[in-house]
Design a protein around this motif. Structure first.
Motif, PDB file in Angstrom:
ATOM      1  N   VAL A  93       0.835  -1.200   0.000  1.00 47.56           N
ATOM      2  CA  VAL A  93       0.000   0.000   0.000  1.00 47.56           C
ATOM      3  C   VAL A  93       0.871   1.251   0.000  1.00 47.56           C
ATOM      4  N   LEU A  94       1.892   1.269   0.832  1.00 42.95           N
ATOM      5  CA  LEU A  94       2.785   2.435   0.873  1.00 42.95           C
ATOM      6  C   LEU A  94       3.521   2.613  -0.458  1.00 42.95           C
ATOM      7  N   ALA A  95       3.988   1.507  -1.039  1.00 43.68           N
ATOM      8  CA  ALA A  95       4.681   1.603  -2.327  1.00 43.68           C
ATOM      9  C   ALA A  95       3.742   2.094  -3.429  1.00 43.68           C
ATOM     10  N   MET A  96       2.525   1.579  -3.448  1.00 45.93           N
ATOM     11  CA  MET A  96       1.556   1.989  -4.472  1.00 45.93           C
ATOM     12  C   MET A  96       1.154   3.454  -4.311  1.00 45.93           C
ATOM     13  N   ALA A  97       1.035   3.905  -3.068  1.00 44.20           N
ATOM     14  CA  ALA A  97       0.716   5.320  -2.843  1.00 44.20           C
ATOM     15  C   ALA A  97       1.866   6.206  -3.329  1.00 44.20           C
ATOM     16  N   LEU A  98       3.083   5.773  -3.071  1.00 46.33           N
ATOM     17  CA  LEU A  98       4.251   6.523  -3.536  1.00 46.33           C
ATOM     18  C   LEU A  98       4.292   6.567  -5.065  1.00 46.33           C
ATOM     19  N   VAL A  99       4.028   5.437  -5.701  1.00 48.35           N
ATOM     20  CA  VAL A  99       3.998   5.380  -7.161  1.00 48.35           C
ATOM     21  C   VAL A  99       2.860   6.237  -7.700  1.00 48.35           C
ATOM     22  N   TYR A 100       1.713   6.214  -7.036  1.00 47.64           N
ATOM     23  CA  TYR A 100       0.567   7.018  -7.464  1.00 47.64           C
ATOM     24  C   TYR A 100       0.945   8.498  -7.525  1.00 47.64           C
ATOM     25  N   PHE A 101       1.560   8.978  -6.447  1.00 48.86           N
ATOM     26  CA  PHE A 101       1.917  10.398  -6.436  1.00 48.86           C
ATOM     27  C   PHE A 101       3.063  10.709  -7.386  1.00 48.86           C
ATOM     28  N   GLY A 102       3.955   9.758  -7.600  1.00 51.16           N
ATOM     29  CA  GLY A 102       5.012   9.951  -8.584  1.00 51.16           C
ATOM     30  C   GLY A 102       4.465  10.049  -9.995  1.00 51.16           C
ATOM     31  N   VAL A 103       3.571   9.142 -10.342  1.00 47.07           N
ATOM     32  CA  VAL A 103       2.951   9.174 -11.672  1.00 47.07           C
ATOM     33  C   VAL A 103       2.119  10.437 -11.822  1.00 47.07           C
ATOM     34  N   ARG A 104       1.408  10.814 -10.769  1.00 49.10           N
ATOM     35  CA  ARG A 104       0.564  12.018 -10.825  1.00 49.10           C
ATOM     36  C   ARG A 104       1.406  13.280 -11.053  1.00 49.10           C
ATOM     37  N   GLU A 105       2.614  13.270 -10.512  1.00 50.43           N
ATOM     38  CA  GLU A 105       3.489  14.433 -10.655  1.00 50.43           C
ATOM     39  C   GLU A 105       4.164  14.470 -12.034  1.00 50.43           C
ATOM     40  N   TRP A 106       4.704  13.323 -12.491  1.00 48.46           N
ATOM     41  CA  TRP A 106       5.518  13.323 -13.703  1.00 48.46           C
ATOM     42  C   TRP A 106       4.778  12.909 -14.965  1.00 48.46           C
ATOM     43  N   ALA A 107       3.648  12.239 -14.823  1.00 49.33           N
ATOM     44  CA  ALA A 107       2.869  11.849 -16.007  1.00 49.33           C
ATOM     45  C   ALA A 107       1.377  11.937 -15.685  1.00 49.33           C
ATOM     46  N   PRO A 108       0.868  13.139 -15.465  1.00 51.07           N
ATOM     47  CA  PRO A 108      -0.530  13.268 -15.049  1.00 51.07           C
ATOM     48  C   PRO A 108      -1.539  12.807 -16.097  1.00 51.07           C
ATOM     49  N   GLN A 109      -1.117  12.678 -17.343  1.00 51.22           N
ATOM     50  CA  GLN A 109      -2.028  12.226 -18.379  1.00 51.22           C
ATOM     51  C   GLN A 109      -2.208  10.702 -18.369  1.00 51.22           C
ATOM     52  N   ALA A 110      -1.442   9.977 -17.571  1.00 46.04           N
ATOM     53  CA  ALA A 110      -1.523   8.512 -17.496  1.00 46.04           C
ATOM     54  C   ALA A 110      -2.649   8.096 -16.549  1.00 46.04           C
ATOM     55  N   MET A 111      -3.874   8.355 -16.977  1.00 42.96           N
ATOM     56  CA  MET A 111      -5.039   8.112 -16.130  1.00 42.96           C
ATOM     57  C   MET A 111      -5.247   6.627 -15.826  1.00 42.96           C
ATOM     58  N   ARG A 112      -4.944   5.773 -16.790  1.00 40.01           N
ATOM     59  CA  ARG A 112      -5.129   4.332 -16.552  1.00 40.01           C
ATOM     60  C   ARG A 112      -4.150   3.814 -15.508  1.00 40.01           C
ATOM     61  N   TRP A 113      -2.941   4.330 -15.516  1.00 38.42           N
ATOM     62  CA  TRP A 113      -1.965   3.920 -14.522  1.00 38.42           C
ATOM     63  C   TRP A 113      -2.391   4.396 -13.127  1.00 38.42           C
ATOM     64  N   LEU A 114      -2.934   5.609 -13.037  1.00 34.05           N
ATOM     65  CA  LEU A 114      -3.434   6.117 -11.764  1.00 34.05           C
ATOM     66  C   LEU A 114      -4.610   5.283 -11.273  1.00 34.05           C
ATOM     67  N   LEU A 115      -5.495   4.913 -12.184  1.00 38.17           N
ATOM     68  CA  LEU A 115      -6.627   4.060 -11.813  1.00 38.17           C
ATOM     69  C   LEU A 115      -6.151   2.686 -11.367  1.00 38.17           C
ATOM     70  N   PHE A 116      -5.153   2.143 -12.061  1.00 39.71           N
ATOM     71  CA  PHE A 116      -4.583   0.854 -11.663  1.00 39.71           C
ATOM     72  C   PHE A 116      -4.015   0.922 -10.248  1.00 39.71           C
ATOM     73  N   ASN A 117      -3.235   1.961  -9.949  1.00 35.74           N
ATOM     74  CA  ASN A 117      -2.681   2.122  -8.605  1.00 35.74           C
ATOM     75  C   ASN A 117      -3.785   2.219  -7.566  1.00 35.74           C
ATOM     76  N   TYR A 118      -4.814   2.979  -7.867  1.00 38.99           N
ATOM     77  CA  TYR A 118      -5.941   3.152  -6.947  1.00 38.99           C
ATOM     78  C   TYR A 118      -6.620   1.812  -6.680  1.00 38.99           C
ATOM     79  N   LEU A 119      -6.852   1.032  -7.734  1.00 43.17           N
ATOM     80  CA  LEU A 119      -7.519  -0.255  -7.570  1.00 43.17           C
ATOM     81  C   LEU A 119      -6.641  -1.273  -6.849  1.00 43.17           C
ATOM     82  N   VAL A 120      -5.339  -1.215  -7.040  1.00 40.36           N
ATOM     83  CA  VAL A 120      -4.435  -2.093  -6.280  1.00 40.36           C
ATOM     84  C   VAL A 120      -4.493  -1.731  -4.796  1.00 40.36           C
TER      85      VAL A 120
END
Length: 144
Positions: A98-125
């Motif tokens: 959970v901590l790793a996925m949250a970190l990845v979520y915020f990293g993706v949100r910062e550096w690739a905000p257009q990657a909505m599917r990746w953000l949704l994947f992190n959220y669902l994990v």
């Protein structure tokens, strides 16, 4: 001569209660937003762009809250299983995921905000890890 009842080792009730409370808030919050609130807003006819704006505002807040609660749960689990046990225990593995996925979520949100599917994947994990964590026994309880 027997010892008094106050000297008997009792499980840490505050840890058990804080574990359950944190788990209820973050797991319930993730599931409630994604699987109840957003579909309900869509069902009542709210504009799709408005629903998307609500999701974009609330998702990061809930992911951050989930990370905070997972950290709190790790602090409750640590005295029960030890530092090495965090890596071996299923609850510890889920919380670290959970901590790793949250970190990845915020990293993706910062550096690739257009990657909505990746953000949704992190959220669902995160939501799935939370659901699996709910099925595990509470640390310090006699269920183990």
């Amino acid at each position: 001569m027997s010892k008094s009842a106050i000297f008997k080792r009792q499980p840490l009730r505050a840890g058990i209660i804080s574990w359950q409370l944190a788990q209820t808030f973050w797991v319930g919050g993730l599931w409630l937003l994604h699987f109840v609130m957003l579909p309900a807003l869509d069902k009542i006819g709210l504009a799709p762009l408005l629903i998307e704006a609500i999701a974009e505002t609330l998702n990061p807040l809930l992911v951050g809250f989930a990370a905070f609660c997972a950290l709190l749960q790790l602090l409750v689990l640590w005295p029960v299983v030890g530092l090495r046990g965090l890596w071996r225990d299923t609850r510890g593995q889920l919380l670290l995921t959970v901590l790793a996925m949250a970190l990845v979520y915020f990293g993706v949100r910062e550096w690739a905000p257009q990657a909505m599917r990746w953000l949704l994947f992190n959220y669902l994990v995160l939501a799935l890890c939370g659901l699996l964590l709910v099925l595990q026994p509470v640390p310090g309880s006699r269920a183990r």
